[in-house]
Structure formats: C-alpha cells, structure tokens
Design an enzyme around this catalytic site. Sequence first.
Site, PDB file in Angstrom:
ATOM      1  N   LYS A  22       0.813  -1.245  -0.039  1.00  0.00           N
ATOM      2  CA  LYS A  22      -0.165   0.151  -0.047  1.00  0.00           C
ATOM      3  C   LYS A  22       0.910   1.003   0.033  1.00  0.00           C
ATOM      4  O   LYS A  22       1.834   1.431   0.943  1.00  0.00           O
ATOM      5  CB  LYS A  22      -0.957   0.071   1.233  1.00  0.00           C
ATOM      6  N   THR A  67      -3.116  -5.627   0.849  1.00  0.00           N
ATOM      7  CA  THR A  67      -2.581  -4.289   0.857  1.00  0.00           C
ATOM      8  C   THR A  67      -3.325  -3.632   1.937  1.00  0.00           C
ATOM      9  O   THR A  67      -2.885  -2.851   2.477  1.00  0.00           O
ATOM     10  CB  THR A  67      -2.468  -3.352  -0.603  1.00  0.00           C
ATOM     11  N   ASP A  68      -4.693  -3.818   2.177  1.00  0.00           N
ATOM     12  CA  ASP A  68      -5.578  -3.094   3.313  1.00  0.00           C
ATOM     13  C   ASP A  68      -4.858  -3.498   4.371  1.00  0.00           C
ATOM     14  O   ASP A  68      -4.982  -2.828   5.560  1.00  0.00           O
ATOM     15  CB  ASP A  68      -6.835  -3.565   2.962  1.00  0.00           C
ATOM     16  N   PHE A 164      32.059  31.194 -11.381  1.00  0.00           N
ATOM     17  CA  PHE A 164      32.300  29.902 -12.396  1.00  0.00           C
ATOM     18  C   PHE A 164      33.349  30.556 -13.470  1.00  0.00           C
ATOM     19  O   PHE A 164      33.011  31.315 -14.241  1.00  0.00           O
ATOM     20  CB  PHE A 164      30.738  29.718 -13.112  1.00  0.00           C
ATOM     21  N   ARG A 181      28.814  35.652  -8.214  1.00  0.00           N
ATOM     22  CA  ARG A 181      27.412  35.404  -8.749  1.00  0.00           C
ATOM     23  C   ARG A 181      26.635  34.787  -7.270  1.00  0.00           C
ATOM     24  O   ARG A 181      27.255  34.587  -6.536  1.00  0.00           O
ATOM     25  CB  ARG A 181      27.448  34.592  -9.817  1.00  0.00           C
ATOM     26  N   GLN A 225      29.216  21.734  -8.387  1.00  0.00           N
ATOM     27  CA  GLN A 225      30.016  20.780  -8.265  1.00  0.00           C
ATOM     28  C   GLN A 225      30.909  20.572  -7.216  1.00  0.00           C
ATOM     29  O   GLN A 225      31.073  19.703  -6.299  1.00  0.00           O
ATOM     30  CB  GLN A 225      30.663  20.132  -9.612  1.00  0.00           C
ATOM     31  N   ASN A 251      20.873  23.856 -10.334  1.00  0.00           N
ATOM     32  CA  ASN A 251      21.876  25.440 -10.514  1.00  0.00           C
ATOM     33  C   ASN A 251      20.443  26.344 -10.836  1.00  0.00           C
ATOM     34  O   ASN A 251      20.386  26.592 -11.921  1.00  0.00           O
ATOM     35  CB  ASN A 251      22.906  25.565 -11.240  1.00  0.00           C
ATOM     36  N   HIS A 253      19.517  29.317 -11.762  1.00  0.00           N
ATOM     37  CA  HIS A 253      20.331  30.548 -12.451  1.00  0.00           C
ATOM     38  C   HIS A 253      20.056  31.854 -12.073  1.00  0.00           C
ATOM     39  O   HIS A 253      18.665  32.212 -12.201  1.00  0.00           O
ATOM     40  CB  HIS A 253      20.586  30.382 -13.910  1.00  0.00           C
TER      41      HIS A 253
HETATM   42  O1  URC Z   1      28.220  25.847 -10.838  1.00  0.00           O
HETATM   43  C1  URC Z   1      28.137  25.661 -12.134  1.00  0.00           C
HETATM   44  N1  URC Z   1      28.672  24.317 -12.551  1.00  0.00           N
HETATM   45  C2  URC Z   1      28.448  24.095 -14.122  1.00  0.00           C
HETATM   46  O2  URC Z   1      28.805  23.063 -14.516  1.00  0.00           O
HETATM   47  C3  URC Z   1      27.803  25.293 -14.901  1.00  0.00           C
HETATM   48  N2  URC Z   1      27.769  25.335 -16.111  1.00  0.00           N
HETATM   49  C4  URC Z   1      27.049  26.585 -16.612  1.00  0.00           C
HETATM   50  O3  URC Z   1      26.748  27.015 -17.606  1.00  0.00           O
HETATM   51  N3  URC Z   1      27.125  27.433 -15.245  1.00  0.00           N
HETATM   52  C5  URC Z   1      27.580  26.562 -13.963  1.00  0.00           C
HETATM   53  N4  URC Z   1      27.933  26.743 -12.731  1.00  0.00           N
END
Ligand code: URC
Length: 304
Positions: A22, A67-68, A164, A181, A225, A251, A253
């Site tokens: 369930k 399942t009940d 970056f 950023r 990363q 990410n 943006h």
């Molecule tokens: O932290 C980031 N990793 C990426 O792999 C990546 N690629 C990207 O265009 N911006 C960023 N920023």
Amino acid sequence: MSAVPQETTTSAVRLSSNQYGKAENRVVRVYRDSARHELRDLNVTSQLHGDFDAAHTEGDNGHVVATDTQKNTIFAKAKEVGISSPEHFLLTLADHFTGEFDWVTGGRWAAEEYGWSRIEGHDHSFFRSAPEVRTAVLKRDGDRDHLLSGFYGLTVLKTTESGFVGYPKDRYTTLPETEDRILATDIATRWRYNTTVGVDFEATYAKVRSIILSTFTDHYSYALQHTLYQMGQKVITEVPEIDEIRFSCPNKHHFAYDLERFGLENPNEVFYAADRPYGLIEATIARDGVEDAPEAWADVAGYC
Ligand SMILES: O=c1[nH]c(=O)c2[nH]c(=O)[nH]c2[nH]1
C-alpha cells in the site's frame, strides 16, 4: 460464415522480480500524554518481497498479505510502537511483516516526513515549518538491510562567494566568466547508513542537515560541483555510520539584469531569477574503500 476458432499460443515466461503493498499512507501520530502535544506527520509506503509466485501464476492468494492489511498495520504500529523517527518506524514495519509471515523474506518500506513547529510555543497548535521533506527508505532482503535517509526541497542561496571560471570555450560558448555570482539550489540528498543498529536517527538527521547547510556557507564555491563535493566529504568525515551520500541539485540561475539600457549601473544588485532551463548537478560521495551498494538505490526514482 461460421467463425474458425483461433488457436491461441502463450509464450514461455517466468515471474521475475515483484513487490506489492500500500502506497502513501498518510499517518499523523499525536502524542497527548500531557497538555503539551507532540506531532509526527508521515507518508508511508509498505511493499513486501517473498514467495508470491502462486498469486501471480495460479491466482492463489494464500500468501497475499492484503494491501489493506498492510495499511492497517501502519496505523496500528503508529499507536502501539509510536513514531520516534521515520527510520525506526520503517524498521518496526519490516520486523513485523518478516516476523509474522514465513514467506515474507523482505520488502521495501519508505516514508516522507513533513515538519511542524509550535505556533508561538503553543501547546497544541502548529504550523508546517520545515522547508524540506525528510525521506527514508528501508530495503530488507533476508537478513540484509539497506537504509537510506535524506531530504528534498531545502532551498538555499548565497549572494556572493561563488563564481564560475576556467571552463572550456568553444564556438557555442557565450557564458561570461564571473567571480561573483548568486549561487542558489534546491538540495535533494540521500545518504546510506552502514548500520541500522544503535543509530540515533533524529540526531544524525539534524547533524547531516546542519553540516550541509554550514558547508554551503563556509567556502568560496568554484562551481556547484565543488560545493556538493565538500558537503559530501564533510558528512562522510563526521558521521561514521554513513558510507555514501548523493546529491541532486538544480543550479537555479540568477542573471544580473541589463540596466545599462536605462543608464543605470547594476553591480550585482538586480537579478532575473530564471526558473528554466537549469543546470542539473548530481554527485555521489562515498567513503573510500567501501563497496558500492547498488541494490540500496535500485528503487529510488531519479538520481537520489
Ligand atoms: O556551478 C556551475 N556548474 C556548471 O557546470 C555550470 N555550467 C554553467 O553554465 N554554469 C555552471 N555553474
């Protein structure tokens, strides 16, 4: 014209893996031992593994724990044993089903937990407070347990100390390098315990969450990363019961908006928060020398 009977043929098949139960039992346990009530709010799924061959091949339900019944057991255990942590609750269910029925050799039990806080310290009034959803998945196969814990939906953002640069440029690259950023993401993570015995799941959850959050703040991020790796490294270093941790993080943006067109400077003060597309950064950080356990992750949707 009389119909010519069609000969039907069946291909030779065999029953391969199967599990059933369930899904998404929404169980809320209130502790009212005193005027100051406590609350746990879970979404629990129970699925059994074992000898269910005859149900599939013969229509014989002699082994099919309904399942009940699985649903009822979840609510009964919430009363009888209580919910001290999602992980402990799943272990309780696993012990019950494998102990009660000889042919149940294991299963998969999963929970999500939603966090509540007291309204201004009130005894019995709460608001949904945790930004993240806590998760746990227990897979039992005979005497082998795999336990994953985690959370998703913890959104974090830092307004600087992230950049970056240094990435390869080809004829399709337009992204300008930046050393300052916004870094923002929704953290989804799961970690794998190397034991289920003697672990304080409440304290460990709080510790991992705290390590992840403090690591997000404590370094200059060269990329998402880089940040995920540091989070994982710290968790593995500081929590010996965890052998592996995975992250799946968008990410999110934030683009500095072009205000030059209006004769205005924009030194990283006004951003356009794009919701898509987004980078999707995923990584596993594992304790060195410890074998992977792909079976622990087999039924987990997505990367983690
Ligand atoms: O932290 C980031 N990793 C990426 O792999 C990546 N690629 C990207 O265009 N911006 C960023 N920023």
